[in-house]
Write a protein that holds these residues in place. Structure first.
Motif, PDB file in Angstrom:
ATOM      1  N   PHE A 129       0.868  -1.173   0.000  1.00 28.01           N
ATOM      2  CA  PHE A 129       0.000   0.000   0.000  1.00 28.01           C
ATOM      3  C   PHE A 129       0.903   1.220   0.000  1.00 28.01           C
ATOM      4  O   PHE A 129       1.806   1.336   0.831  1.00 28.01           O
ATOM      5  N   VAL A 130       0.657   2.139  -0.938  1.00 26.07           N
ATOM      6  CA  VAL A 130       1.508   3.329  -1.079  1.00 26.07           C
ATOM      7  C   VAL A 130       0.630   4.574  -1.168  1.00 26.07           C
ATOM      8  O   VAL A 130      -0.329   4.616  -1.936  1.00 26.07           O
ATOM      9  N   GLY A 131       0.966   5.580  -0.365  1.00 29.51           N
ATOM     10  CA  GLY A 131       0.328   6.889  -0.461  1.00 29.51           C
ATOM     11  C   GLY A 131       1.406   7.950  -0.479  1.00 29.51           C
ATOM     12  O   GLY A 131       2.395   7.860   0.268  1.00 29.51           O
ATOM     13  N   GLU A 132       1.282   8.972  -1.338  1.00 28.59           N
ATOM     14  CA  GLU A 132       2.329   9.974  -1.448  1.00 28.59           C
ATOM     15  C   GLU A 132       1.754  11.319  -1.864  1.00 28.59           C
ATOM     16  O   GLU A 132       0.695  11.407  -2.489  1.00 28.59           O
ATOM     17  N   VAL A 133       2.470  12.367  -1.494  1.00 32.98           N
ATOM     18  CA  VAL A 133       2.050  13.746  -1.776  1.00 32.98           C
ATOM     19  C   VAL A 133       3.225  14.520  -2.344  1.00 32.98           C
ATOM     20  O   VAL A 133       4.340  14.454  -1.815  1.00 32.98           O
ATOM     21  N   LYS A 134       2.964  15.258  -3.421  1.00 34.85           N
ATOM     22  CA  LYS A 134       3.947  16.228  -3.909  1.00 34.85           C
ATOM     23  C   LYS A 134       3.817  17.467  -3.037  1.00 34.85           C
ATOM     24  O   LYS A 134       2.812  18.166  -3.084  1.00 34.85           O
ATOM     25  N   LEU A 135       4.856  17.745  -2.253  1.00 41.43           N
ATOM     26  CA  LEU A 135       4.760  18.837  -1.287  1.00 41.43           C
ATOM     27  C   LEU A 135       5.078  20.190  -1.921  1.00 41.43           C
ATOM     28  O   LEU A 135       4.222  21.081  -1.973  1.00 41.43           O
ATOM     29  N   VAL A 136       6.283  20.355  -2.394  1.00 41.82           N
ATOM     30  CA  VAL A 136       6.718  21.607  -3.032  1.00 41.82           C
ATOM     31  C   VAL A 136       7.773  21.280  -4.082  1.00 41.82           C
ATOM     32  O   VAL A 136       8.352  20.190  -4.095  1.00 41.82           O
ATOM     33  N   GLN A 137       8.046  22.255  -4.940  1.00 45.38           N
ATOM     34  CA  GLN A 137       9.062  22.123  -5.990  1.00 45.38           C
ATOM     35  C   GLN A 137      10.271  22.985  -5.634  1.00 45.38           C
ATOM     36  O   GLN A 137      10.119  24.176  -5.336  1.00 45.38           O
ATOM     37  N   VAL A 138      11.457  22.383  -5.666  1.00 39.50           N
ATOM     38  CA  VAL A 138      12.686  23.119  -5.372  1.00 39.50           C
ATOM     39  C   VAL A 138      13.170  23.820  -6.636  1.00 39.50           C
ATOM     40  O   VAL A 138      13.213  23.220  -7.713  1.00 39.50           O
ATOM     41  N   LYS A 139      13.538  25.102  -6.487  1.00 43.43           N
ATOM     42  CA  LYS A 139      14.138  25.841  -7.594  1.00 43.43           C
ATOM     43  C   LYS A 139      15.659  25.683  -7.497  1.00 43.43           C
ATOM     44  O   LYS A 139      16.277  26.168  -6.564  1.00 43.43           O
ATOM     45  N   GLY A 140      16.231  25.006  -8.431  1.00 43.03           N
ATOM     46  CA  GLY A 140      17.684  24.841  -8.413  1.00 43.03           C
ATOM     47  C   GLY A 140      18.119  23.808  -7.389  1.00 43.03           C
ATOM     48  O   GLY A 140      17.441  22.800  -7.145  1.00 43.03           O
ATOM     49  N   ASP A 141      19.252  24.075  -6.722  1.00 38.95           N
ATOM     50  CA  ASP A 141      19.808  23.136  -5.749  1.00 38.95           C
ATOM     51  C   ASP A 141      19.122  23.277  -4.392  1.00 38.95           C
ATOM     52  O   ASP A 141      18.613  24.348  -4.038  1.00 38.95           O
ATOM     53  N   LEU A 142      19.143  22.197  -3.627  1.00 31.18           N
ATOM     54  CA  LEU A 142      18.565  22.211  -2.284  1.00 31.18           C
ATOM     55  C   LEU A 142      19.516  22.924  -1.330  1.00 31.18           C
ATOM     56  O   LEU A 142      20.658  22.503  -1.140  1.00 31.18           O
ATOM     57  N   HIS A 143      19.063  24.020  -0.738  1.00 31.90           N
ATOM     58  CA  HIS A 143      19.896  24.791   0.181  1.00 31.90           C
ATOM     59  C   HIS A 143      20.004  24.080   1.527  1.00 31.90           C
ATOM     60  O   HIS A 143      19.116  23.329   1.932  1.00 31.90           O
ATOM     61  N   VAL A 144      21.093  24.356   2.223  1.00 30.36           N
ATOM     62  CA  VAL A 144      21.369  23.677   3.494  1.00 30.36           C
ATOM     63  C   VAL A 144      20.257  23.927   4.511  1.00 30.36           C
ATOM     64  O   VAL A 144      19.820  23.006   5.202  1.00 30.36           O
ATOM     65  N   ALA A 145      19.803  25.171   4.618  1.00 31.94           N
ATOM     66  CA  ALA A 145      18.774  25.505   5.616  1.00 31.94           C
ATOM     67  C   ALA A 145      17.483  24.737   5.353  1.00 31.94           C
ATOM     68  O   ALA A 145      16.836  24.249   6.286  1.00 31.94           O
ATOM     69  N   LEU A 146      17.118  24.610   4.086  1.00 31.19           N
ATOM     70  CA  LEU A 146      15.909  23.864   3.728  1.00 31.19           C
ATOM     71  C   LEU A 146      16.096  22.378   4.017  1.00 31.19           C
ATOM     72  O   LEU A 146      15.186  21.722   4.553  1.00 31.19           O
ATOM     73  N   GLY A 147      17.271  21.844   3.693  1.00 28.24           N
ATOM     74  CA  GLY A 147      17.543  20.449   3.982  1.00 28.24           C
ATOM     75  C   GLY A 147      17.483  20.160   5.472  1.00 28.24           C
ATOM     76  O   GLY A 147      16.944  19.129   5.903  1.00 28.24           O
ATOM     77  N   ARG A 148      18.023  21.098   6.272  1.00 31.26           N
ATOM     78  CA  ARG A 148      17.975  20.918   7.722  1.00 31.26           C
ATOM     79  C   ARG A 148      16.537  20.929   8.221  1.00 31.26           C
ATOM     80  O   ARG A 148      16.162  20.133   9.084  1.00 31.26           O
ATOM     81  N   ARG A 149      15.728  21.823   7.674  1.00 30.28           N
ATOM     82  CA  ARG A 149      14.330  21.896   8.097  1.00 30.28           C
ATOM     83  C   ARG A 149      13.599  20.599   7.777  1.00 30.28           C
ATOM     84  O   ARG A 149      12.825  20.080   8.586  1.00 30.28           O
ATOM     85  N   LEU A 150      13.824  20.046   6.598  1.00 26.00           N
ATOM     86  CA  LEU A 150      13.171  18.791   6.218  1.00 26.00           C
ATOM     87  C   LEU A 150      13.612  17.634   7.115  1.00 26.00           C
ATOM     88  O   LEU A 150      12.804  16.771   7.471  1.00 26.00           O
ATOM     89  N   MET A 151      14.883  17.626   7.503  1.00 19.76           N
ATOM     90  CA  MET A 151      15.370  16.578   8.401  1.00 19.76           C
ATOM     91  C   MET A 151      14.703  16.697   9.766  1.00 19.76           C
ATOM     92  O   MET A 151      14.329  15.688  10.385  1.00 19.76           O
ATOM     93  N   GLU A 152      14.522  17.934  10.252  1.00 21.08           N
ATOM     94  CA  GLU A 152      13.843  18.140  11.530  1.00 21.08           C
ATOM     95  C   GLU A 152      12.398  17.663  11.461  1.00 21.08           C
ATOM     96  O   GLU A 152      11.899  17.013  12.385  1.00 21.08           O
ATOM     97  N   MET A 153      11.732  17.997  10.352  1.00 19.04           N
ATOM     98  CA  MET A 153      10.349  17.577  10.172  1.00 19.04           C
ATOM     99  C   MET A 153      10.259  16.061  10.047  1.00 19.04           C
ATOM    100  O   MET A 153       9.331  15.430  10.569  1.00 19.04           O
ATOM    101  N   ASN A 154      11.230  15.474   9.352  1.00 22.19           N
ATOM    102  CA  ASN A 154      11.245  14.024   9.137  1.00 22.19           C
ATOM    103  C   ASN A 154      11.342  13.275  10.466  1.00 22.19           C
ATOM    104  O   ASN A 154      10.752  12.202  10.647  1.00 22.19           O
ATOM    105  N   TYR A 155      12.079  13.843  11.387  1.00 29.49           N
ATOM    106  CA  TYR A 155      12.313  13.210  12.683  1.00 29.49           C
ATOM    107  C   TYR A 155      11.016  13.026  13.461  1.00 29.49           C
ATOM    108  O   TYR A 155      10.881  12.084  14.261  1.00 29.49           O
TER     109      TYR A 155
END
Length: 455
Positions: free
Chosen positions: A109-135
């Motif tokens: 069973f698989v469910g998924e959502v397209k959250l947002v689109q990144v413009k260009g490269d993934l910035h460090v601050a955004l990556g850190r935020r996603l890791m915090e949310m992932n936790y």
């Protein structure tokens, strides 16, 4: 029993909106119909029998809100010999500004959502935020694909796909994505752009302008009144004023995005920040409301749009919960009334309705009675929306009740639900319609004694 199933399938029949074709308040999936609870039970039974196709189909029927049209699912592949072990179900469900897409088959069973689109490269601050949310996720996780799309996914093996796990997993990705997309877009404006949001239905320009006008009107009026008060001596009263303002905006204007994020932040600080004194919490709320007023009309209007939902974010409340909440606040209203602070008593009454609607998934009759109270205290707003009826009129800041219309609506709500809830009321409650303060005491005393039970 048959009648109960029929009436719960047509819960939209009570015309509480008076011809206004917009939603009020937060969506709730608490207190589903009897037919939906039967689907959940059947899904559990089929799962235990390892009939996974039927277990999935009953689960999807449980999630489907017939009034929302929030979910589509289709068995797109099945063995020509009718082998139930060979199937695939595609589904989509809506949750606010986001769509959950997925599939179920005999293996996963698989469910998924397209959250947002990144413009260009993934910035460090955004990556850190996603890791915090992932936790903080229990059933799912974030991922970034080769096209720069940030996803949130929930997957599980079919042999582990019992209804409770499916519900919690889908609820997590649906509610988190709906809450986080706007916040991420606002915080990382230059790094992200929205995606997969074509399904959003914007209100008519007329309704958008009505909501904008009353948003600014209510905030300005409340803040102007608060500025006249002693912020330390009357900290409790000011808290009531700020919270009733918050609840009124949330329920009557049903904003999304930035406005909702600010309201929830205010609510969190006022109720749970023990590191601040009441005066400081009030001051924080005032500054946040001032931030809202400082936003441009374009920024504010962009938060008023219609969405469909599958999962409520509020926990269900039952008769005893509601009774205790109302009893406590009626005591507070009585205190203000008896201590020569009668000007604050109306805020406590409105707080009762707003607090319950903001924090809980309510039984439908209770919700309709609280909605009626908002119709009574805000006749100008409902009139501006084009309501067929107004249940009061304001004269020099006094509320004059349209007694006959209020009585008719109360009787209509009771009659609509008395077959479903045979003991809903003994109808012996006396309500004073001449004095609005007495009316409010009587009205909420009546609401707290409602017996919402099928027995």
């Amino acid at each position: 029993m048959l009648f109960k199933k029929i009436i719960t399938a047509f819960v939209g029949q009570t015309d509480t909106n008076d011809g206004i074709d917009i939603r009020f308040g937060r969506y709730s999936d608490a207190h589903k119909t009897l037919e939906k609870y039967d689907s959940w039970a059947r899904s559990t039974g089929f799962f235990e029998e390892k009939n996974y196709l039927q277990a999935y189909l009953e689960f999807f029927n449980y999630l489907l809100d017939d009034n929302e049209s929030n979910l589509n699912y289709d068995t797109v592949q099945i063995n020509k010999d009718g082998n139930v072990a060979d199937f695939k179900i595609d589904f989509t469900l809506q949750q606010g500004s986001k769509i959950v897409r997925g599939f179920a088959n005999s293996e996963e069973f698989v469910g998924e959502v397209k959250l947002v689109q990144v413009k260009g490269d993934l910035h460090v601050a955004l990556g850190r935020r996603l890791m915090e949310m992932n936790y903080n996720l229990l059933y799912s996780g974030f991922s970034l694909d080769e096209n720069g799309v940030i996803w949130i996914r929930f997957t599980t093996n079919t042999v582990d796909s019992f209804a409770g796990k499916l519900y919690n997993g889908l609820r997590e990705i649906a509610t988190r994505s709906d809450a986080q997309d706007d916040l991420l877009l606002n915080e990382f404006t230059n790094q992200l752009e929205s995606i997969d949001d074509k399904h959003i239905e914007f209100l008519s320009e007329e309704h958008q302008q009505v909501k904008l006008r009353f948003l600014k009107k209510w905030i300005k009026e409340a803040l102007d009144e608060i500025k006249k008060l002693n912020t330390e001596r009357l900290a409790s009263a000011i808290s009531y004023m700020l919270l009733t303002l918050l609840y009124r905006i949330d329920y009557l204007l049903t904003p999304e995005g930035t406005i909702t994020a600010i309201l929830e932040d205010i609510h969190k600080v006022v109720f749970y920040d023990q590191n601040r004194l009441p005066v400081q919490r009030n001051d924080y709320a005032i500054k946040e409301f001032e931030k809202l007023l400082a936003l441009s009309d374009k920024e504010l209007v962009s938060n008023f749009y219609e969405t469909k939902a599958t999962f409520g974010i509020s926990k269900p409340a039952y008769g005893q919960d509601i009774k205790e909440i109302i009893e406590k606040q009626l005591q507070a209203a009585s205190w203000f009334d008896k201590n020569e602070q009668q000007e604050f008593t109306p805020f406590v009454f409105e707080y009762i309705a707003g607090y319950c609607l903001f924090n809980y998934g309510l039984p439908r009759p209770t919700k309709e009675f609280l909605h009626l109270y908002f119709q009574i205290i805000c006749p100008d707003y409902f009139e501006a929306l084009g309501a067929n009826h107004t249940f009061s009129e304001k004269k020099e800041n006094q509320i004059i009740l349209q007694k006959n219309l209020v009585i008719k609506r109360i009787d209509f709500i009771l009659e609509t639900w008395e077959e479903m809830y045979p003991t809903i009321t003994d109808k012996k409650t006396k309500i004073d319609y001449k004095d609005f303060t007495k009316f409010s005491f009587d009205y909420f005393s009546f609401v707290k004694e409602l017996k919402i039970t099928n027995q």
